[in-house]
Scaffold this motif. Structure first.
Motif, PDB file in Angstrom:
ATOM      1  N   ALA A  14      45.798  41.415  17.511  1.00 31.65           N
ATOM      2  CA  ALA A  14      46.548  41.665  18.741  1.00 31.65           C
ATOM      3  C   ALA A  14      46.700  40.379  19.538  1.00 31.65           C
ATOM      4  O   ALA A  14      45.701  39.732  19.874  1.00 31.65           O
ATOM      5  N   LEU A  15      47.933  40.006  19.826  1.00 27.21           N
ATOM      6  CA  LEU A  15      48.177  38.866  20.711  1.00 27.21           C
ATOM      7  C   LEU A  15      48.096  39.349  22.150  1.00 27.21           C
ATOM      8  O   LEU A  15      48.727  40.347  22.521  1.00 27.21           O
ATOM      9  N   HIS A  16      47.300  38.649  22.942  1.00 25.67           N
ATOM     10  CA  HIS A  16      47.039  39.120  24.304  1.00 25.67           C
ATOM     11  C   HIS A  16      47.102  37.944  25.283  1.00 25.67           C
ATOM     12  O   HIS A  16      46.106  37.595  25.926  1.00 25.67           O
ATOM     13  N   PRO A  17      48.289  37.317  25.426  1.00 33.33           N
ATOM     14  CA  PRO A  17      48.407  36.172  26.332  1.00 33.33           C
ATOM     15  C   PRO A  17      48.265  36.610  27.790  1.00 33.33           C
ATOM     16  O   PRO A  17      48.459  37.788  28.120  1.00 33.33           O
ATOM     17  N   PRO A  18      47.917  35.687  28.684  1.00 29.48           N
ATOM     18  CA  PRO A  18      47.844  36.024  30.114  1.00 29.48           C
ATOM     19  C   PRO A  18      49.172  36.598  30.606  1.00 29.48           C
ATOM     20  O   PRO A  18      50.241  36.075  30.279  1.00 29.48           O
ATOM     21  N   ARG A  19      49.100  37.646  31.384  1.00 27.58           N
ATOM     22  CA  ARG A  19      50.329  38.349  31.775  1.00 27.58           C
ATOM     23  C   ARG A  19      51.278  37.480  32.589  1.00 27.58           C
ATOM     24  O   ARG A  19      52.487  37.506  32.387  1.00 27.58           O
ATOM     25  N   ALA A  20      50.730  36.742  33.531  1.00 32.95           N
ATOM     26  CA  ALA A  20      51.615  35.940  34.397  1.00 32.95           C
ATOM     27  C   ALA A  20      52.418  34.945  33.561  1.00 32.95           C
ATOM     28  O   ALA A  20      53.626  34.777  33.773  1.00 32.95           O
ATOM     29  N   ALA A  21      51.756  34.321  32.604  1.00 33.06           N
ATOM     30  CA  ALA A  21      52.458  33.360  31.750  1.00 33.06           C
ATOM     31  C   ALA A  21      53.496  34.061  30.885  1.00 33.06           C
ATOM     32  O   ALA A  21      54.603  33.539  30.682  1.00 33.06           O
ATOM     33  N   LEU A  22      53.152  35.236  30.377  1.00 29.56           N
ATOM     34  CA  LEU A  22      54.100  35.967  29.533  1.00 29.56           C
ATOM     35  C   LEU A  22      55.334  36.368  30.328  1.00 29.56           C
ATOM     36  O   LEU A  22      56.468  36.247  29.841  1.00 29.56           O
ATOM     37  N   TYR A  23      55.146  36.849  31.543  1.00 28.99           N
ATOM     38  CA  TYR A  23      56.284  37.287  32.341  1.00 28.99           C
ATOM     39  C   TYR A  23      57.224  36.115  32.635  1.00 28.99           C
ATOM     40  O   TYR A  23      58.453  36.279  32.667  1.00 28.99           O
ATOM     41  N   GLN A  24      56.668  34.929  32.841  1.00 23.70           N
ATOM     42  CA  GLN A  24      57.518  33.749  33.032  1.00 23.70           C
ATOM     43  C   GLN A  24      58.303  33.437  31.759  1.00 23.70           C
ATOM     44  O   GLN A  24      59.488  33.079  31.815  1.00 23.70           O
ATOM     45  N   THR A  25      57.638  33.603  30.611  1.00 25.56           N
ATOM     46  CA  THR A  25      58.316  33.370  29.334  1.00 25.56           C
ATOM     47  C   THR A  25      59.445  34.362  29.121  1.00 25.56           C
ATOM     48  O   THR A  25      60.524  34.004  28.633  1.00 25.56           O
ATOM     49  N   ILE A  26      59.219  35.622  29.485  1.00 23.96           N
ATOM     50  CA  ILE A  26      60.253  36.651  29.343  1.00 23.96           C
ATOM     51  C   ILE A  26      61.501  36.277  30.133  1.00 23.96           C
ATOM     52  O   ILE A  26      62.627  36.354  29.628  1.00 23.96           O
ATOM     53  N   ASP A  27      61.309  35.865  31.382  1.00 22.96           N
ATOM     54  CA  ASP A  27      62.449  35.504  32.223  1.00 22.96           C
ATOM     55  C   ASP A  27      63.201  34.303  31.650  1.00 22.96           C
ATOM     56  O   ASP A  27      64.435  34.303  31.572  1.00 22.96           O
ATOM     57  N   ALA A  28      62.445  33.292  31.225  1.00 21.64           N
ATOM     58  CA  ALA A  28      63.082  32.085  30.688  1.00 21.64           C
ATOM     59  C   ALA A  28      63.789  32.382  29.371  1.00 21.64           C
ATOM     60  O   ALA A  28      64.878  31.857  29.105  1.00 21.64           O
ATOM     61  N   ARG A  29      63.190  33.251  28.549  1.00 23.04           N
ATOM     62  CA  ARG A  29      63.787  33.533  27.243  1.00 23.04           C
ATOM     63  C   ARG A  29      65.091  34.287  27.382  1.00 23.04           C
ATOM     64  O   ARG A  29      66.044  34.034  26.632  1.00 23.04           O
ATOM     65  N   PHE A  30      65.186  35.212  28.316  1.00 21.98           N
ATOM     66  CA  PHE A  30      66.430  35.961  28.456  1.00 21.98           C
ATOM     67  C   PHE A  30      67.563  35.034  28.889  1.00 21.98           C
ATOM     68  O   PHE A  30      68.684  35.141  28.383  1.00 21.98           O
ATOM     69  N   THR A  31      67.261  34.130  29.787  1.00 23.46           N
ATOM     70  CA  THR A  31      68.277  33.158  30.197  1.00 23.46           C
ATOM     71  C   THR A  31      68.722  32.319  29.006  1.00 23.46           C
ATOM     72  O   THR A  31      69.917  32.030  28.826  1.00 23.46           O
ATOM     73  N   GLN A  32      67.768  31.935  28.168  1.00 24.61           N
ATOM     74  CA  GLN A  32      68.094  31.153  26.978  1.00 24.61           C
ATOM     75  C   GLN A  32      68.923  31.972  25.995  1.00 24.61           C
ATOM     76  O   GLN A  32      69.857  31.449  25.369  1.00 24.61           O
ATOM     77  N   MET A  33      68.603  33.265  25.858  1.00 22.11           N
ATOM     78  CA  MET A  33      69.368  34.131  24.971  1.00 22.11           C
ATOM     79  C   MET A  33      70.837  34.182  25.374  1.00 22.11           C
ATOM     80  O   MET A  33      71.735  34.127  24.525  1.00 22.11           O
ATOM     81  N   VAL A  34      71.081  34.293  26.668  1.00 17.87           N
ATOM     82  CA  VAL A  34      72.460  34.326  27.152  1.00 17.87           C
ATOM     83  C   VAL A  34      73.169  33.032  26.782  1.00 17.87           C
ATOM     84  O   VAL A  34      74.332  33.035  26.326  1.00 17.87           O
ATOM     85  N   ALA A  35      72.465  31.905  26.907  1.00 17.58           N
ATOM     86  CA  ALA A  35      73.057  30.612  26.570  1.00 17.58           C
ATOM     87  C   ALA A  35      73.337  30.477  25.074  1.00 17.58           C
ATOM     88  O   ALA A  35      74.263  29.766  24.667  1.00 17.58           O
ATOM     89  N   LEU A  36      72.558  31.203  24.253  1.00 22.42           N
ATOM     90  CA  LEU A  36      72.695  31.095  22.801  1.00 22.42           C
ATOM     91  C   LEU A  36      73.661  32.116  22.197  1.00 22.42           C
ATOM     92  O   LEU A  36      73.799  32.179  20.976  1.00 22.42           O
TER      93      LEU A  36
END
Length: 313
Positions: free
Chosen positions: A194-216
């Motif tokens: 089970a991958l269990h990264p810190p939540r705050a860091a994961l939530y920041q990654t989620i936001d950044a990744r969606f923006t990147q997805m739109v760009a891609l």
């Protein structure tokens, strides 16, 4: 030596695919998808499906070969996944099953009930009933299936609908059906991580990744799917961000607002995945490390310790 599959679960955007690829290189592994949305061909970018370079680096199975018009169930997935696992075993390779859909792993390690197909009219009527009055629907479920009624919440429309439609179609509670399940993999045939990264860091990654997805190109592929006019309740049409992007395509909201709501919903989904990990997946070793290298080293050490234990038995 006993053949063993490696199961990797974690919240969305936690780096599961990168870890699976690193381990596939080290273990001579086949990567088998256990993400309910990455099976669909139509949304490669929006579902973060492996790209061409990753697909070429190791054998991948059950990725992007289902049309969005199909309701691809966990039961169907399980049958194909087990076939892929046995194929890996037969070829002397390690099946690495990776994804964030908890029910897929339940199907493998605990089993799924062999419930008959639910007629479309019963499914549609039950869904409308739950949407119109969730509290009354849950109360009705509690009468027919007290265990499910106590376990579920009125806001969980999908699971309440499923339990009600099973009873309506079969005359038996979902709990009764589930009591007859058998795991697809024996306990000694798999190791769960089970991958269990810190939540705050994961939530920041989620936001950044969606923006990147739109760009891609996520916007273009989502619009192409939206214009097909498929029923909005199909799984592919409810992919993370898809409903809000659809509202943007229909001129109901701005793209900025659609992005904001998509990220919010994805964070909520990740929270539910953490809940699964802390419940059904609580016995799985948890990796809080962030880097692929640290995660890979930890998994390989655990994997090899199991090999040594089996050799000494």
């Amino acid at each position: 030596m006993i053949s063993r599959a490696l199961l990797i679960h974690g919240p969305t955007a936690s780096g599961k695919s990168a870890l699976a690829l690193a381990l596939a290189r080290e273990l001579n592994g086949d990567i088998i998808n256990a993400d309910a949305l990455q099976v669909y061909a139509d949304l490669r970018v929006l579902t973060a499906r492996p790209d061409d370079a990753d697909l070429a680096a190791a054998p991948h199975f059950l990725y992007g070969d289902i049309d969005a018009a199909e309701r691809f169930s966990v039961g169907k997935w399980k049958n194909r996944a087990i076939a892929a696992v046995r194929s890996s075993f037969n070829r002397g390779r390690i099946p690495i099953i990776v994804g964030g859909t908890g029910l897929a792993f339940v199907a493998l390690t605990e089993g799924l009930a062999d419930i008959p197909a639910i007629p479309a009219d019963i499914r549609d009527a039950t869904r409308r009933r739950v949407e119109e009055d969730p509290e009354a629907a849950l109360a009705d479920l509690a009468e027919h299936d007290p265990i499910a009624g106590a376990r579920l919440f009125a806001a969980d429309h999908v699971r309440v609908t499923r339990a009600l439609e099973v009873f309506a179609a079969t005359g038996r509670s979902l709990t009764d059906w589930q009591a007859e399940t058998q795991p697809a993999l024996r306990a000694d045939e798999w190791l769960g991580i089970a991958l269990h990264p810190p939540r705050a860091a994961l939530y920041q990654t989620i936001d950044a990744r969606f923006t990147q997805m739109v760009a891609l190109g996520a916007l273009d592929e989502a619009e192409t799917l939206w214009k097909r006019g498929l029923p909005r309740d199909l799984p592919a049409m409810k992919a993370h961000g898809m409903p809000w992007l659809g509202a943007y395509f229909d001129g109901e909201i701005k793209l900025e607002r659609a992005t904001e709501l998509a990220c919010r919903d994805t964070r909520h989904y990740a929270k539910r995945q953490y809940t699964w990990l802390n419940g059904r997946g609580s016995s799985w070793p948890k990796l809080e490390e962030i880097s692929v290298e640290a995660r890979s080293a930890a998994v390989l050490a655990l994997w090899r310790s199991l090999d040594l234990r089996e050799q000494n038995d």
